[in-house]
Motif scaffolding. Structure first.
Motif, PDB file in Angstrom:
ATOM      1  N   ILE A   1       0.845  -1.192   0.000  1.00 48.13           N
ATOM      2  CA  ILE A   1       0.000   0.000   0.000  1.00 48.13           C
ATOM      3  C   ILE A   1       0.881   1.244   0.000  1.00 48.13           C
ATOM      4  O   ILE A   1       0.666   2.173  -0.784  1.00 48.13           O
ATOM      5  CB  ILE A   1      -0.958  -0.005   1.211  1.00 48.13           C
ATOM      6  N   ASP A   2       1.903   1.259   0.850  1.00 48.95           N
ATOM      7  CA  ASP A   2       2.814   2.404   0.937  1.00 48.95           C
ATOM      8  C   ASP A   2       3.560   2.643  -0.371  1.00 48.95           C
ATOM      9  O   ASP A   2       3.917   3.772  -0.688  1.00 48.95           O
ATOM     10  CB  ASP A   2       3.820   2.217   2.076  1.00 48.95           C
ATOM     11  N   GLY A   3       3.779   1.580  -1.146  1.00 48.65           N
ATOM     12  CA  GLY A   3       4.474   1.698  -2.420  1.00 48.65           C
ATOM     13  C   GLY A   3       3.569   1.985  -3.602  1.00 48.65           C
ATOM     14  O   GLY A   3       4.040   2.136  -4.726  1.00 48.65           O
ATOM     15  N   GLY A   4       2.259   2.034  -3.378  1.00 47.35           N
ATOM     16  CA  GLY A   4       1.331   2.310  -4.470  1.00 47.35           C
ATOM     17  C   GLY A   4       1.020   1.100  -5.329  1.00 47.35           C
ATOM     18  O   GLY A   4       0.575   1.243  -6.469  1.00 47.35           O
ATOM     19  N   ILE A   5       1.228  -0.081  -4.796  1.00 50.32           N
ATOM     20  CA  ILE A   5       0.971  -1.312  -5.547  1.00 50.32           C
ATOM     21  C   ILE A   5      -0.442  -1.815  -5.294  1.00 50.32           C
ATOM     22  O   ILE A   5      -1.093  -2.363  -6.169  1.00 50.32           O
ATOM     23  CB  ILE A   5       2.005  -2.393  -5.167  1.00 50.32           C
ATOM     24  N   VAL A   6      -0.921  -1.604  -4.073  1.00 47.53           N
ATOM     25  CA  VAL A   6      -2.246  -2.049  -3.655  1.00 47.53           C
ATOM     26  C   VAL A   6      -2.996  -0.855  -3.077  1.00 47.53           C
ATOM     27  O   VAL A   6      -2.405  -0.016  -2.392  1.00 47.53           O
ATOM     28  CB  VAL A   6      -2.138  -3.159  -2.576  1.00 47.53           C
TER      29      VAL A   6
ATOM     30  N   GLU B   1      -5.836   9.089  -5.084  1.00 51.67           N
ATOM     31  CA  GLU B   1      -5.497  10.499  -5.320  1.00 51.67           C
ATOM     32  C   GLU B   1      -4.002  10.746  -5.149  1.00 51.67           C
ATOM     33  O   GLU B   1      -3.388  11.447  -5.952  1.00 51.67           O
ATOM     34  CB  GLU B   1      -6.305  11.398  -4.378  1.00 51.67           C
ATOM     35  N   ARG B   2      -3.398  10.153  -4.126  1.00 53.10           N
ATOM     36  CA  ARG B   2      -1.942  10.287  -3.930  1.00 53.10           C
ATOM     37  C   ARG B   2      -1.180   9.659  -5.089  1.00 53.10           C
ATOM     38  O   ARG B   2      -0.188  10.200  -5.581  1.00 53.10           O
ATOM     39  CB  ARG B   2      -1.507   9.653  -2.607  1.00 53.10           C
ATOM     40  N   PHE B   3      -1.654   8.500  -5.534  1.00 52.94           N
ATOM     41  CA  PHE B   3      -1.010   7.821  -6.654  1.00 52.94           C
ATOM     42  C   PHE B   3      -1.073   8.706  -7.895  1.00 52.94           C
ATOM     43  O   PHE B   3      -0.077   8.881  -8.597  1.00 52.94           O
ATOM     44  CB  PHE B   3      -1.689   6.471  -6.912  1.00 52.94           C
ATOM     45  N   TYR B   4      -2.230   9.257  -8.160  1.00 53.50           N
ATOM     46  CA  TYR B   4      -2.433  10.142  -9.311  1.00 53.50           C
ATOM     47  C   TYR B   4      -1.404  11.277  -9.287  1.00 53.50           C
ATOM     48  O   TYR B   4      -0.754  11.567 -10.298  1.00 53.50           O
ATOM     49  CB  TYR B   4      -3.860  10.698  -9.271  1.00 53.50           C
ATOM     50  N   GLU B   5      -1.260  11.909  -8.156  1.00 54.32           N
ATOM     51  CA  GLU B   5      -0.312  13.027  -8.029  1.00 54.32           C
ATOM     52  C   GLU B   5       1.128  12.563  -8.204  1.00 54.32           C
ATOM     53  O   GLU B   5       1.918  13.224  -8.886  1.00 54.32           O
ATOM     54  CB  GLU B   5      -0.489  13.707  -6.674  1.00 54.32           C
ATOM     55  N   ARG B   6       1.478  11.437  -7.610  1.00 53.55           N
ATOM     56  CA  ARG B   6       2.866  10.963  -7.655  1.00 53.55           C
ATOM     57  C   ARG B   6       3.307  10.519  -9.044  1.00 53.55           C
ATOM     58  O   ARG B   6       4.491  10.616  -9.373  1.00 53.55           O
ATOM     59  CB  ARG B   6       3.071   9.792  -6.675  1.00 53.55           C
ATOM     60  N   VAL B   7       2.383   9.995  -9.855  1.00 53.44           N
ATOM     61  CA  VAL B   7       2.767   9.488 -11.178  1.00 53.44           C
ATOM     62  C   VAL B   7       2.533  10.497 -12.289  1.00 53.44           C
ATOM     63  O   VAL B   7       2.833  10.223 -13.443  1.00 53.44           O
ATOM     64  CB  VAL B   7       2.074   8.143 -11.514  1.00 53.44           C
ATOM     65  N   GLY B   8       2.005  11.661 -11.957  1.00 53.24           N
ATOM     66  CA  GLY B   8       1.768  12.686 -12.960  1.00 53.24           C
ATOM     67  C   GLY B   8       0.439  12.578 -13.662  1.00 53.24           C
ATOM     68  O   GLY B   8       0.227  13.193 -14.696  1.00 53.24           O
ATOM     69  N   GLY B   9      -0.463  11.781 -13.109  1.00 55.61           N
ATOM     70  CA  GLY B   9      -1.803  11.643 -13.659  1.00 55.61           C
ATOM     71  C   GLY B   9      -1.994  10.376 -14.474  1.00 55.61           C
ATOM     72  O   GLY B   9      -1.053   9.824 -15.031  1.00 55.61           O
ATOM     73  N   PHE B  10      -3.217   9.918 -14.506  1.00 52.80           N
ATOM     74  CA  PHE B  10      -3.638   8.793 -15.346  1.00 52.80           C
ATOM     75  C   PHE B  10      -5.147   8.857 -15.469  1.00 52.80           C
ATOM     76  O   PHE B  10      -5.824   9.449 -14.632  1.00 52.80           O
ATOM     77  CB  PHE B  10      -3.171   7.436 -14.790  1.00 52.80           C
TER      78      PHE B  10
END
Length: 189
Positions: free
Chosen positions: A117-122, A135-144
């Motif tokens: 979860i902390d790594g954005g995998i789950v 939302e955090r994942f979206y910001e960290r990867v530049g959007g999707f």
């Protein structure tokens, strides 16, 4: 990331799975960089997809319990590397590194669910928790623009699977509808 350039050249949607924050950002940035090299406009979120293991419960505890059952998918694969990465499937240097014993940054057999979860995998927990993780994942990867939900695997019973997917659909998805629009002013750099 060599395939990201070819995918960008053809204007296809690129998807990533089990790559977490950093790996996904690298893949998506390689796609964006190739578009820039070709003189194309910055690709929109609709050109990027992420496939994630997701379990949404009524509570964080229920969501984590469901996600723990999904972990079979990443922990039970006992297929030797040379069968998982056949010739032509990945670039030769990636395959050579794998055959030499080098692996990706993630060792799914030793990672805990919380590590994933902390790594954005789950993404797992209650609806609010899962929405925040996405939302955090979206910001960290530049959007999707596309989330490919893997909400069934391993030891999840049919009823649990349906409940997790329905909870996501009714309580998370509607809250993400404006994510791309709301983040339009966020720097992608």
């Amino acid at each position: 990331m060599p395939s990201a350039a070819r995918i960008a050249e053809n204007g296809h949607v690129i998807a990533s799975f089990l790559t977490g924050f950093d790996g996904t950002r690298k893949v998506f940035d390689a796609y964006r960089d190739k578009c820039a090299q070709l003189g194309r406009p910055v690709p929109g979120d609709d050109r990027f997809a992420y496939a994630a293991l997701v379990y949404t419960g009524q509570t964080d505890e229920e969501g984590m319990a469901g996600a723990e059952k999904l972990m079979w998918y990443v922990r039970a694969n006992k297929v030797p590397f040379h069968h998982v990465q056949p010739p032509g499937y990945t670039p030769y240097f990636v395959r050579a590194a794998g055959l030499a014993g080098e692996r990706s940054a993630y060792d799914f057999n030793t990672m805990t669910l919380q590590d994933m979860i902390d790594g954005g995998i789950v993404f797992a927990g209650s609806a609010d928790t899962v929405r925040g993780q996405i939302e955090r994942f979206y910001e960290r990867v530049g959007g999707f623009g596309h989330l490919l939900l893997m909400g069934q695997a391993g030891f999840l019973e049919h009823e649990e699977t349906v409940r997790g997917i329905e909870t996501f659909a009714s309580d998370v998805k509607p809250e993400l509808a404006g994510l791309s629009t709301a983040a339009a002013g966020v720097s992608r750099g």
